[in-house]
Design an enzyme around this catalytic site. Structure first.
Site, mmCIF file in Angstrom:
data_model
loop_
_atom_site.group_PDB
_atom_site.id
_atom_site.type_symbol
_atom_site.label_atom_id
_atom_site.label_comp_id
_atom_site.label_asym_id
_atom_site.label_seq_id
_atom_site.Cartn_x
_atom_site.Cartn_y
_atom_site.Cartn_z
ATOM 1 N N ASP A 1 0.881 -1.168 0.000
ATOM 2 C CA ASP A 1 0.000 0.000 0.000
ATOM 3 C C ASP A 1 0.919 1.218 0.000
ATOM 4 O O ASP A 1 1.756 1.349 0.905
ATOM 5 C CB ASP A 1 -0.849 0.043 1.268
ATOM 6 C CG ASP A 1 -1.967 -0.988 1.289
ATOM 7 O OD1 ASP A 1 -2.012 -1.848 0.397
ATOM 8 O OD2 ASP A 1 -2.796 -0.929 2.220
ATOM 9 N N SER B 1 8.461 3.686 5.145
ATOM 10 C CA SER B 1 9.637 3.665 4.290
ATOM 11 C C SER B 1 9.249 3.617 2.821
ATOM 12 O O SER B 1 8.160 4.047 2.456
ATOM 13 C CB SER B 1 10.540 2.484 4.659
ATOM 14 O OG SER B 1 11.842 2.693 4.160
ATOM 15 N N HIS C 1 4.783 -7.564 -0.217
ATOM 16 C CA HIS C 1 4.425 -8.815 -0.876
ATOM 17 C C HIS C 1 5.124 -8.930 -2.231
ATOM 18 O O HIS C 1 5.629 -7.939 -2.762
ATOM 19 C CB HIS C 1 2.909 -8.888 -1.057
ATOM 20 C CG HIS C 1 2.150 -8.902 0.235
ATOM 21 N ND1 HIS C 1 1.463 -10.006 0.691
ATOM 22 C CD2 HIS C 1 1.984 -7.942 1.191
ATOM 23 C CE1 HIS C 1 0.898 -9.732 1.862
ATOM 24 N NE2 HIS C 1 1.198 -8.481 2.179
#
Length: 261
Positions: free
Chosen positions: A86, A227, A142
């Site tokens: 995201d 980050s 992911h």
């Protein structure tokens, strides 16, 4: 003068020992009392979390939370490349003769970003995406493709902020900060998932046990604070989606484009 002062303050605050202290606090049970305030301050959708807030023992445990199953559907196209996180896409475009041009006003070379790896040659005229995760975001990373992990590399470095100020005013943050790089071989070539540490990030962690063969959307790693992920695609292997990428907010599993050989 103000810009110089802010840059100097950032330089002083980007020491590893400061991040270590912050990390220790976030991992302590004392931090548990701050979870609800942290969630409220950043507008985090707590209803998406895998567990109720009361079940998280530390702030770090909440920050690295998993989500409830099914909240991030993975685009199922056979040749699709999906977002690994995201994030807000703060940079996207072609790599020109080994150079990423104008990420918040600065250029980067693939050679420095990948720490002079021999694999640099694969990406000299490929495609790049810079995905910034704010404290609000879900912080697990992911796999963007189905493929095989062919190499992992840890590159020690600084912990400068990777927000808008850091990218614009600190010198070459993406290639000076600590990085954890995963190289994956897929049906159309190779991809590099470059996980960039940042200020107050106590560490970047791989999800264990390590897997070599991975499906698209499998858990790869996680940040212990906000980050950035830089995604690199091999020369001639990627076509971005027609709706555009730069400046858009994406969710993990969302279509970014298609792979082709």
């Amino acid at each position: 003068m103000m810009k110089w002062l802010l840059r100097s303050m950032t330089e002083l605050s980007s020491r590893k020992w400061i991040s270590r202290i912050t990390g220790k606090l976030a991992q302590s049970t004392v931090s548990r009392r701050f979870i609800s305030r942290f969630a409220a301050a950043y507008g985090i959708k707590t209803e998406e979390a895998e567990k109720p807030l009361s079940q998280y023992k530390t702030l770090n445990e909440f920050f690295t939370r998993r989500l409830k199953p099914g909240l991030r559907p993975i685009h199922d196209g056979a040749s699709s490349l999906v977002s690994p996180v995201d994030a807000l896409i703060t940079g996207a475009g072609d790599i020109n003769s080994g150079t990423i041009v104008n990420v918040k006003g600065q250029n980067y070379t693939i050679d420095e970003l990948l720490n002079q790896s021999p694999r640099t040659a694969n990406y000299m005229n490929g495609y790049y995406l810079v995905l910034y995760l704010s404290p609000t975001d879900y912080h697990r990373i992911h796999t963007p493709v189905r493929g095989r992990v062919v190499e992992r590399e840890h590159i020690p470095g600084k912990v400068y902020p990777v927000n808008d100020f850091g990218l614009r005013h600190m010198r070459r943050v993406l290639s000076r900060n600590e990085r954890l790089i995963t190289y994956m071989k897929h049906e159309a070539g190779e991809a590099a998932v470059v996980k960039v540490g940042a200020m107050n990030v106590s560490s970047i962690q791989y999800v264990l046990p390590l897997q070599e063969e991975m499906l698209k959307g499998d858990e790869l790693a996680y940040f212990e604070f906000g980050s950035t992920v830089v995604l690199l695609l091999e020369d001639g292997s990627f076509k971005p989606r027609e709706s555009g990428l730069l400046g858009t907010k994406v969710r993990m599993g969302e279509l970014l484009g298609t792979l082709h050989s």
